[in-house]
Design a protein around this motif. Structure first.
Motif, PDB file in Angstrom:
ATOM      1  N   ASN A 114       0.812  -1.213   0.000  1.00 50.31           N
ATOM      2  CA  ASN A 114       0.000   0.000   0.000  1.00 50.31           C
ATOM      3  C   ASN A 114       0.849   1.268   0.000  1.00 50.31           C
ATOM      4  O   ASN A 114       0.440   2.296  -0.530  1.00 50.31           O
ATOM      5  N   LEU A 115       2.033   1.167   0.602  1.00 45.75           N
ATOM      6  CA  LEU A 115       2.951   2.317   0.566  1.00 45.75           C
ATOM      7  C   LEU A 115       3.320   2.637  -0.890  1.00 45.75           C
ATOM      8  O   LEU A 115       3.317   3.792  -1.313  1.00 45.75           O
ATOM      9  N   SER A 116       3.602   1.582  -1.643  1.00 48.32           N
ATOM     10  CA  SER A 116       3.946   1.770  -3.054  1.00 48.32           C
ATOM     11  C   SER A 116       2.731   2.229  -3.860  1.00 48.32           C
ATOM     12  O   SER A 116       2.830   3.107  -4.719  1.00 48.32           O
ATOM     13  N   LEU A 117       1.572   1.620  -3.564  1.00 47.30           N
ATOM     14  CA  LEU A 117       0.348   1.976  -4.291  1.00 47.30           C
ATOM     15  C   LEU A 117      -0.021   3.439  -4.042  1.00 47.30           C
ATOM     16  O   LEU A 117      -0.390   4.166  -4.966  1.00 47.30           O
ATOM     17  N   GLU A 119       1.937   5.832  -3.418  1.00 49.71           N
ATOM     18  CA  GLU A 119       2.813   6.712  -4.181  1.00 49.71           C
ATOM     19  C   GLU A 119       2.406   6.767  -5.644  1.00 49.71           C
ATOM     20  O   GLU A 119       2.458   7.818  -6.287  1.00 49.71           O
ATOM     21  N   LYS A 120       1.975   5.608  -6.174  1.00 49.84           N
ATOM     22  CA  LYS A 120       1.513   5.598  -7.572  1.00 49.84           C
ATOM     23  C   LYS A 120       0.308   6.524  -7.741  1.00 49.84           C
ATOM     24  O   LYS A 120       0.174   7.213  -8.756  1.00 49.84           O
ATOM     25  N   ILE A 142       3.868  12.477  -1.566  1.00 51.51           N
ATOM     26  CA  ILE A 142       4.241  11.604  -0.445  1.00 51.51           C
ATOM     27  C   ILE A 142       3.159  10.532  -0.349  1.00 51.51           C
ATOM     28  O   ILE A 142       1.987  10.789  -0.644  1.00 51.51           O
ATOM     29  N   SER A 143       3.558   9.325   0.018  1.00 53.55           N
ATOM     30  CA  SER A 143       2.585   8.259   0.221  1.00 53.55           C
ATOM     31  C   SER A 143       2.479   7.930   1.699  1.00 53.55           C
ATOM     32  O   SER A 143       3.492   7.785   2.377  1.00 53.55           O
ATOM     33  N   TYR A 144       1.251   7.833   2.189  1.00 51.49           N
ATOM     34  CA  TYR A 144       1.035   7.356   3.556  1.00 51.49           C
ATOM     35  C   TYR A 144       0.478   5.930   3.570  1.00 51.49           C
ATOM     36  O   TYR A 144       0.079   5.432   4.622  1.00 51.49           O
ATOM     37  N   GLY A 145       0.442   5.282   2.371  1.00 54.84           N
ATOM     38  CA  GLY A 145      -0.067   3.909   2.344  1.00 54.84           C
ATOM     39  C   GLY A 145      -1.419   3.824   3.030  1.00 54.84           C
ATOM     40  O   GLY A 145      -2.297   4.656   2.799  1.00 54.84           O
TER      41      GLY A 145
END
Lengths: 172, 440
Positions: A114-117, A119-120, A142-145
């Motif tokens: 989810n961290l990667s998702l 960011e996408k 920034i991603s907070y997943g």
């Protein structure tokens, strides 16, 4: 009984002090220096201070619309694109606003994925805006997943709210 | 005798599990064969309450301490995947009007082995003796002494259990190991460390930020983790004793999912510095050694094979997350899982033969599942709640994970077969556990 007597004395003294401070007005010290007369020699023209320019209207975070995603997807749905078109107009109007785009996910799936998702998702939002012409230097991501859900509940309605791209104003 | 006993036990297990002892390789499959053949249990063993053997009156506190020590030994022995604690049946005692069990009594209760515990209290210490008996031959087969300060009664119990396990299996026990996990406090997520059984929990970080994915270093002295401490999620390490935090790597974007290599000198992790989630291997100073994946899909959650030659990871290159294997230089990538639409968070078993992972199962939720490294024999290990973040115990016999089955989220352990699922934390806001190494 002894203690009560002491309290009474303290109370009396306090009351007297209070009365003393309220009573009798002290004479004001008289200012005896003569008034200085200033002679104005400059040509008389009424100087009116220019009215302060109205503060430039500021962009509010609440004006920027959050965009939402489908489960395990980062492509922009039509409703997300129309939200981004709305945000694009605002970012054009407030050209000094520096923005961070936060990508978020629902609680399903693993922390790392989810961290990667997230960011996408944030990147998809950023690329859409830069595609419309927003300067990329004004945008960061920034991603907070799944770490910062809007709604902590475990149901479809909460998950739909949590899969999102949010706009944060860094400065303007 | 000490040497023949483990052999005896092993043979018993193998026979029951339907294996031929001659096929040495089958030893590693004992645990999975037990699932297939039904309810085969470990070696039955009884642990008696600790008795005072001195010649003075003992205090109430000392009698409590003895209960604590024997309770700890009983918990540990019961925890071990190859041993089955036979509870002392008070009904049996009453029925036969006896107050103390003899070896025959324990044999009747089904125990093949019996541990007796004795205590003395020299000054502020407990001197604890343990004796291991074979109830079939009615012989003492091993014994030992552990002496520590009274305040260390847990350590005394764990050390005795470790010695018993070592006597029986020849392997080092895990009962003095530590675990780390994440506990949510308000909007912050902080690292906590505790004994393997959840006791002695203490907070390691207190930075008010989001800290994630903790993993122990090979020597157990440091914990690597991802943190939002300075904005972007980056890789840090914290020294377990001092709590001192150090930034390990510094690259734009995300640094996540750290996995320490078996030799302890490298970290595989996910970074987005090149614009997409890819797997890299870095050294302990944060320098990139090699980029391993080159796919525009999400590649993440690397885990090392025990020999360090291969890496398993998850990727959604097929359209949804699935487990893939590659050589540790990034070559020879091949897909491992085809079951279901969501397989992620792989961990490679210490024996090297299986990979356990998070799988979205038929009931539509997230379970732990296991598959062998050739891609066969998919098994689901959990069936309630949402189960995530699996990691192996250092002896490879247990899995620690988080689950939402009885609370918003807590830490649980189970045998690698899925048996003996136990709740470890009761705070309701714990996740992301990792099991530390066995250290001297």
């Amino acid at each position: 009984m002894k203690r009560f007597g002491l309290l009474a004395v303290i109370g009396m003294v306090g009351l007297m002090l209070m009365l003393a401070s309220c009573g009798g007005e002290k004479p004001q010290p008289v200012d005896e220096t003569p008034p200085v007369v200033v002679v104005d020699t400059t040509p008389t023209e009424p100087v009116e201070p220019p009215p302060p320019p109205p503060p430039p209207p500021k962009l509010k975070e609440s004006q920027l619309q959050t965009v939402f995603f489908d489960f395990d997807k980062f492509n922009l749905r039509p409703d997300a694109k129309s939200s981004l078109d709305h945000n694009y107009a605002l970012l054009n109007e407030f050209a000094d606003a520096i923005i961070k785009i936060e990508g978020h996910c629902d609680e399903r799936g693993t922390i790392e994925y989810n961290l990667s998702l997230g960011e996408k998702r944030a990147r998809a939002v950023m690329e859409y805006l830069t595609g419309l012409g927003i300067d990329a230097t004004r945008l960061s991501i920034i991603s907070y997943g799944k770490e910062r859900p809007l709604d902590p509940a475990s149901n479809e309605a909460a998950w739909a709210k949590n899969r999102r791209g949010e706009f944060v104003i860094i400065s303007q | 005798m000490r040497k023949t006993l483990p052999l005896l036990i092993l043979v018993t297990i193998l026979l029951v599990a339907g294996n031929s002892f001659a096929q040495g390789d089958n030893v590693r499959n004992i645990f999975f064969d037990t699932i297939r053949t039904g309810d085969v249990k470990g070696t039955p063993i009884g642990v008696e309450g600790m008795k005072y053997i001195g010649n003075q009156y003992i205090t109430y506190d000392d009698s409590l301490l003895m209960d604590y020590v024997s309770g700890t030994v009983q918990f540990d022995i019961d925890f071990h995947a190859d041993l089955e604690l036979i509870p002392l049946d008070s009904f049996y005692l009453k029925t036969y009007e006896i107050f103390e069990m003899d070896l025959l009594g324990w044999k009747r209760l089904g125990a093949d082995l019996l541990v007796k515990l004795e205590a003395e209290f020299p000054s502020t210490k407990i001197r604890a003796r343990w004796k291991l008996f074979d109830t079939i031959r009615r012989q003492q087969v091993a014994r030992g002494v552990v002496e520590k300060h009274k305040s260390q009664w847990r350590e005394i119990g764990h050390e005795i259990a470790n010695e018993i396990v070592h006597t029986l299996t020849g392997e080092d026990g895990i009962f003095l190991t530590k675990i780390v996990y994440i506990k949510q406090i308000g909007s912050a997520k902080e690292l906590f460390i505790s004994d393997f059984d959840g006791a002695h929990a203490r907070q390691v970080t207190d930075n008010g930020s989001i800290n994630l994915s903790p993993v122990f270093s090979a020597d157990g002295k440091r914990i690597y983790f991802t943190s939002y401490l300075e904005g972007d999620p980056q890789l840090y390490s914290v020294e377990v004793n001092s709590g001192e935090i150090k930034r390990v790597a510094d690259f734009p974007g995300i640094i996540a999912a750290p996995a320490v290599s078996p030799d302890g000198n490298k970290i595989a992790c996910t970074m987005t510095k090149d614009g997409n989630s890819e797997i890299y291997v870095i050294d302990l100073n944060g320098k990139v050694i090699k980029r391993l994946t080159w796919h525009r899909a999400i590649d993440t959650a690397p885990t090392w094979s025990p020999d360090g030659q291969m890496i398993a990871f998850s990727s959604d290159r097929s359209g949804a997350p699935q487990i893939y294997l590659m050589d540790s230089d990034g070559l020879n990538t091949r897909r491992l899982t085809y079951e279901g639409r969501y397989n992620d968070s792989p961990i490679w078993s210490n024996r090297g033969d299986r990979i356990t992972f998070v799988s979205r199962t038929k009931r539509g939720r997230f379970d732990l599942a296991s598959i062998n490294t050739s891609g066969h024999d998919y098994r689901v290990l959990t069936e309630v709640g949402m189960n995530e973040n699996p990691h192996f115990s250092p002896d490879g016999k247990h899995i620690i994970f988080s689950s939402t089955r009885r609370s918003p989220r807590d830490i649980y352990t189970m045998d690698i077969t899925g048996r003996n699922q136990r709740r470890l934390t009761r705070f309701g806001n714990c996740s992301n556990p990792n099991w530390g190494p066995i250290v001297d």
